[in-house]
Design an enzyme around this catalytic site. Structure first.
Site, PDB file in Angstrom:
ATOM      1  N   ASP A 133       0.808  -1.222   0.000  1.00 30.77           N
ATOM      2  CA  ASP A 133       0.000   0.000   0.000  1.00 30.77           C
ATOM      3  C   ASP A 133       0.840   1.271   0.000  1.00 30.77           C
ATOM      4  O   ASP A 133       0.426   2.309   0.527  1.00 30.77           O
ATOM      5  CB  ASP A 133      -0.964   0.025   1.207  1.00 30.77           C
TER       6      ASP A 133
ATOM      7  N   LYS B  58       1.958   2.126  -5.056  1.00 26.90           N
ATOM      8  CA  LYS B  58       2.531   1.559  -6.285  1.00 26.90           C
ATOM      9  C   LYS B  58       1.622   1.829  -7.487  1.00 26.90           C
ATOM     10  O   LYS B  58       2.080   2.194  -8.564  1.00 26.90           O
ATOM     11  CB  LYS B  58       2.737   0.042  -6.129  1.00 26.90           C
TER      12      LYS B  58
ATOM     13  N   GLY C  78      -4.489  -4.390  -3.730  1.00 30.51           N
ATOM     14  CA  GLY C  78      -5.489  -3.358  -3.973  1.00 30.51           C
ATOM     15  C   GLY C  78      -4.752  -2.086  -4.339  1.00 30.51           C
ATOM     16  O   GLY C  78      -4.006  -1.549  -3.535  1.00 30.51           O
TER      17      GLY C  78
ATOM     18  N   GLN D 289       2.003  -6.110  -3.161  1.00 24.15           N
ATOM     19  CA  GLN D 289       2.445  -6.233  -1.767  1.00 24.15           C
ATOM     20  C   GLN D 289       3.738  -5.412  -1.544  1.00 24.15           C
ATOM     21  O   GLN D 289       3.941  -4.423  -2.228  1.00 24.15           O
ATOM     22  CB  GLN D 289       2.637  -7.703  -1.360  1.00 24.15           C
TER      23      GLN D 289
HETATM   24  P1  GDP Z   1      -0.634   0.280  -3.552  1.00 21.54           P
HETATM   25  O1  GDP Z   1      -1.252  -0.977  -3.051  1.00 21.54           O
HETATM   26  O2  GDP Z   1       0.820   0.358  -3.277  1.00 21.54           O
HETATM   27  O3  GDP Z   1      -0.963   0.563  -4.987  1.00 21.54           O
HETATM   28  O4  GDP Z   1      -1.280   1.457  -2.690  1.00 21.54           O
HETATM   29  P2  GDP Z   1      -2.839   1.635  -2.324  1.00 21.54           P
HETATM   30  O5  GDP Z   1      -3.532   2.155  -3.513  1.00 21.54           O
HETATM   31  O6  GDP Z   1      -3.370   0.412  -1.665  1.00 21.54           O
HETATM   32  O7  GDP Z   1      -2.736   2.710  -1.166  1.00 21.54           O
HETATM   33  C1  GDP Z   1      -2.189   3.978  -1.366  1.00 21.54           C
HETATM   34  C2  GDP Z   1      -3.287   5.015  -1.053  1.00 21.54           C
HETATM   35  O8  GDP Z   1      -2.698   6.287  -0.950  1.00 21.54           O
HETATM   36  C3  GDP Z   1      -4.326   5.133  -2.170  1.00 21.54           C
HETATM   37  O9  GDP Z   1      -5.550   5.472  -1.604  1.00 21.54           O
HETATM   38  C4  GDP Z   1      -3.780   6.293  -3.024  1.00 21.54           C
HETATM   39  O10 GDP Z   1      -4.810   6.979  -3.724  1.00 21.54           O
HETATM   40  C5  GDP Z   1      -3.177   7.165  -1.959  1.00 21.54           C
HETATM   41  N1  GDP Z   1      -2.011   7.952  -2.393  1.00 21.54           N
HETATM   42  C6  GDP Z   1      -1.012   7.605  -3.252  1.00 21.54           C
HETATM   43  N2  GDP Z   1      -0.071   8.585  -3.301  1.00 21.54           N
HETATM   44  C7  GDP Z   1      -0.479   9.539  -2.448  1.00 21.54           C
HETATM   45  C8  GDP Z   1       0.088  10.795  -2.021  1.00 21.54           C
HETATM   46  O11 GDP Z   1       1.160  11.207  -2.437  1.00 21.54           O
HETATM   47  N3  GDP Z   1      -0.628  11.510  -1.107  1.00 21.54           N
HETATM   48  C9  GDP Z   1      -1.811  11.080  -0.587  1.00 21.54           C
HETATM   49  N4  GDP Z   1      -2.434  11.851   0.304  1.00 21.54           N
HETATM   50  N5  GDP Z   1      -2.366   9.916  -0.958  1.00 21.54           N
HETATM   51  C10 GDP Z   1      -1.700   9.153  -1.865  1.00 21.54           C
HETATM   52  P1  IMO Z   2      -0.906  -4.236  -2.198  1.00 22.49           P
HETATM   53  O1  IMO Z   2      -0.476  -4.784  -3.527  1.00 22.49           O
HETATM   54  C1  IMO Z   2      -1.030  -4.639   2.125  1.00 22.49           C
HETATM   55  C2  IMO Z   2      -1.035  -8.736   3.724  1.00 22.49           C
HETATM   56  C3  IMO Z   2      -2.270  -9.171   4.478  1.00 22.49           C
HETATM   57  C4  IMO Z   2      -1.620 -10.108   5.489  1.00 22.49           C
HETATM   58  C5  IMO Z   2      -0.525 -10.789   4.668  1.00 22.49           C
HETATM   59  C6  IMO Z   2      -0.909 -12.151   4.110  1.00 22.49           C
HETATM   60  O2  IMO Z   2      -2.171  -3.476  -2.247  1.00 22.49           O
HETATM   61  O3  IMO Z   2       0.221  -3.486  -1.567  1.00 22.49           O
HETATM   62  P2  IMO Z   2      -2.440 -12.884   2.054  1.00 22.49           P
HETATM   63  O4  IMO Z   2      -3.905 -12.690   1.814  1.00 22.49           O
HETATM   64  O5  IMO Z   2      -1.575 -12.305   1.006  1.00 22.49           O
HETATM   65  O6  IMO Z   2      -2.093 -14.308   2.375  1.00 22.49           O
HETATM   66  O7  IMO Z   2      -2.148 -12.069   3.426  1.00 22.49           O
HETATM   67  O8  IMO Z   2      -0.240  -9.903   3.602  1.00 22.49           O
HETATM   68  N1  IMO Z   2      -1.280  -8.222   2.340  1.00 22.49           N
HETATM   69  C7  IMO Z   2      -1.225  -6.924   2.016  1.00 22.49           C
HETATM   70  N2  IMO Z   2      -1.055  -5.820   2.784  1.00 22.49           N
HETATM   71  N3  IMO Z   2      -1.146  -4.516   0.790  1.00 22.49           N
HETATM   72  C8  IMO Z   2      -1.290  -5.612   0.005  1.00 22.49           C
HETATM   73  O9  IMO Z   2      -1.238  -5.551  -1.340  1.00 22.49           O
HETATM   74  C9  IMO Z   2      -1.386  -6.881   0.618  1.00 22.49           C
HETATM   75  N4  IMO Z   2      -1.554  -8.146   0.151  1.00 22.49           N
HETATM   76  C10 IMO Z   2      -1.472  -8.954   1.222  1.00 22.49           C
HETATM   77  O10 IMO Z   2      -2.913  -8.083   5.090  1.00 22.49           O
HETATM   78  O11 IMO Z   2      -0.993  -9.363   6.501  1.00 22.49           O
HETATM   79 MG    MG Z   3      -2.787  -1.617  -1.807  1.00 20.77          MG
END
Ligand code: GDP
Ligand code: IMO
Ligand code: MG
Length: 458
Positions: free
Chosen positions: A18, A21, A45, A247
């Site tokens: 999260d 990416k 996600g 991840q």
């Molecule tokens: P990923 O799994 O690495 O693609 O990240 P996620 O999308 O799960 O989580 C990142 C969250 O932070 C999302 O809700 C993005 O819209 C938000 N986000 C990404 N870059 C920024 C930033 O520079 N500032 C803020 N405030 N939010 C950001």
């Molecule tokens: P993105 O791509 C954050 C975490 C789960 C749990 C562990 C194992 O959005 O960064 P799993 O279902 O993979 O066997 O769970 O990994 N986890 C993540 N945490 N972002 C993710 O993906 C994750 N995918 C799995 O919360 O701790």
């Molecule tokens: Mg994510």
């Protein structure tokens, strides 16, 4: 500066996922013609915000929002065909074409309903047995990778051969139903509504799974491909490719906070094996890292803060950063930036540059703490150790850094950042030894500062 032809970039998460990416993959795809997922599944996600419109992706590469870009799901991904079609339909409703641009490797292992049943039943069994849950996303990721490593998985290519599929499925169900009923007590287990149609008396039903899989097979056939070959051909023709990690490094099954990890290798080196290309094709590794840390699910987190108490730095990170998971809706735990953890990540991934995201979330915090090492069993160490048992005992050593009061939201020019924000970034680069290539200052695609374009050879 124009992108160099035939240059390929790997994007990886350097913390616990999260990191943002998805946003950066979408941004970088301006310079790429193909985007590849190489590990994980729909546990991921990724949120993109383009002109104020939000899109959440789980399986489909984050390059899909750029017209004409090809998207690939590599052999290293575990594939739920049902979830894939849900996502495709959602995108199509929003006017995004997918089927003509998406290619799925025939070597992907399939996630089937019994994998999900095993995942949730096992987590419940851990809890009942007094063992800390992993806190999985409950999508069946772990059990699907287990079948792959045990050499008994059903793969995408099996969908093209109904009889072969049926024979293998029967065998698999014999094994997994035995575990569900005899080991995990599934007869008494209350499965979620989505799983109920597949389960009778605690056993996953052959007919329901088989018929659904055959329906998916028809839909998937036009997209099934030899992804390895297509990527190598695209590269030979001068395309720029982007390998999209899911991840994060500390969730990597070998290098992360084991056993509180996911079941795949999330690190950059796996981009080659999980997509079917040689390591020489990976030219630049961009590590995405939040300006602080978050983690969702169980497991150690040395710099974790109290994040539910109003007014605290942790609360600001949680609320201003909107730290709730896209896949499960769970709150993410929050804490200070951990440079010693990042050193471990830099070492494992061979990072070429960092992209620091969510800098804006720290606006207004008077004093920031940067973790530069730990005390472990009376000794000082400057890099995160391996595995949960040691990491749990690490006490962070902090360095205080003044915060800033001005807003950084939407800043696109490094020189326009407050001096204190630049000092914070400089110190991160100094302690981790990795140069900062990009900074993100809001969820929006355009709110990105570029210092070094990964697609332009140095
Ligand atoms: P990923 O799994 O690495 O693609 O990240 P996620 O999308 O799960 O989580 C990142 C969250 O932070 C999302 O809700 C993005 O819209 C938000 N986000 C990404 N870059 C920024 C930033 O520079 N500032 C803020 N405030 N939010 C950001
Ligand atoms: P993105 O791509 C954050 C975490 C789960 C749990 C562990 C194992 O959005 O960064 P799993 O279902 O993979 O066997 O769970 O990994 N986890 C993540 N945490 N972002 C993710 O993906 C994750 N995918 C799995 O919360 O701790
Ligand atoms: Mg994510």
């Amino acid at each position: 500066m124009k992108a160099t032809k035939g240059r390929n970039v790997v994007v990886v998460g350097t913390q616990w996922g999260d990191e943002g990416k998805g946003k950066l993959v979408d941004w970088l795809t301006e310079s790429a013609q193909g985007v590849v997922r190489f590990q994980g599944g729909h546990n991921a996600g990724h949120t993109l915000v383009i002109n104020g419109v939000k899109t959440a992706l789980h399986l489909i590469p984050s390059g899909i929002m750029r017209p004409g870009v090809k998207c690939y799901i590599g052999n290293g991904v575990v594939l739920s065909a049902g979830k894939l079609f849900e996502e495709i339909e959602g995108l199509e409703k929003a006017g995004v074409s997918v089927r003509d641009r998406l290619r799925v490797s025939e070597a992907c292992p399939l996630i089937l309903p019994f994998h999900q049943a095993l995942d949730v039943a096992r987590e419940a069994a851990r809890e009942q047995g007094g063992v800390q849950k992993i806190g999985t996303t409950g999508k069946g990721i772990g059990p699907a990778y287990e079948d792959k490593i045990a050499r008994r998985a059903l793969r995408v290519q099996d969908l093209k051969h109904p009889e072969r599929f049926a024979t293998k499925l029967r065998e698999l169900l014999k094994l997994h139903n035995h575990i569900l009923v005899e080991v995990l007590g599934s007869k008494k287990f209350e499965f979620a509504d989505a799983l109920k149609p597949y389960i009778k008396d605690g056993e996953v039903q052959f007919d329901v799974v088989y018929e659904e899989a055959m329906r998916h097979a028809e839909l998937l056939k036009p997209m099934i491909a030899d992804v390895s070959r297509e990527l190598n051909d695209a590269h030979a023709a001068g395309a720029n490719l982007l390998f999209e990690g899911a991840q994060g490094t500390l969730l990597d099954v070998d290098h992360g906070t084991y056993p509180y990890v996911t079941s795949s290798n999330c690190v950059a080196g796996n981009a080659a094996a999980g997509a079917g290309v040689g390591p020489g094709m990976l030219h630049y590794v961009l590590g995405i890292t939040k300006a602080y840390c978050t983690r969702v699910g169980g497991g150690p987190f040395p710099t974790e803060l109290e994040w539910e108490k109003e007014g605290t730095p942790g609360y600001i990170m949680s609320t201003v950063g909107a730290e709730k998971g896209v896949t499960t809706g769970r709150s993410r735990r929050c804490g200070w930036f951990d440079a010693a953890l990042l050193k471990r990540s830099a070492q494992i991934n061979g990072l070429s540059g960092l992209c620091i995201t969510k800098l804006d979330v720290l606006d207004g915090i008077e004093e920031l703490q940067l973790c530069v090492g730990y005390e472990l069993d009376g000794e000082k160490i400057d890099i995160l150790p391996l595995g949960a048992d040691d990491i749990e005992r690490c006490k962070p050593i902090y360095e205080s850094i003044p915060g800033w009061t001005d807003t950084t939201v939407g800043v696109t020019d490094y020189a326009k950042l407050p001096v204190a924000a630049r000092n914070y970034l400089d110190r991160i680069a100094q302690v981790t030894g990795v140069p900062i290539a990009m900074v993100s200052t809001s969820p929006d695609r355009d709110h990105t500062i570029l210092m070094q374009n990964p697609y332009v050879a140095a």
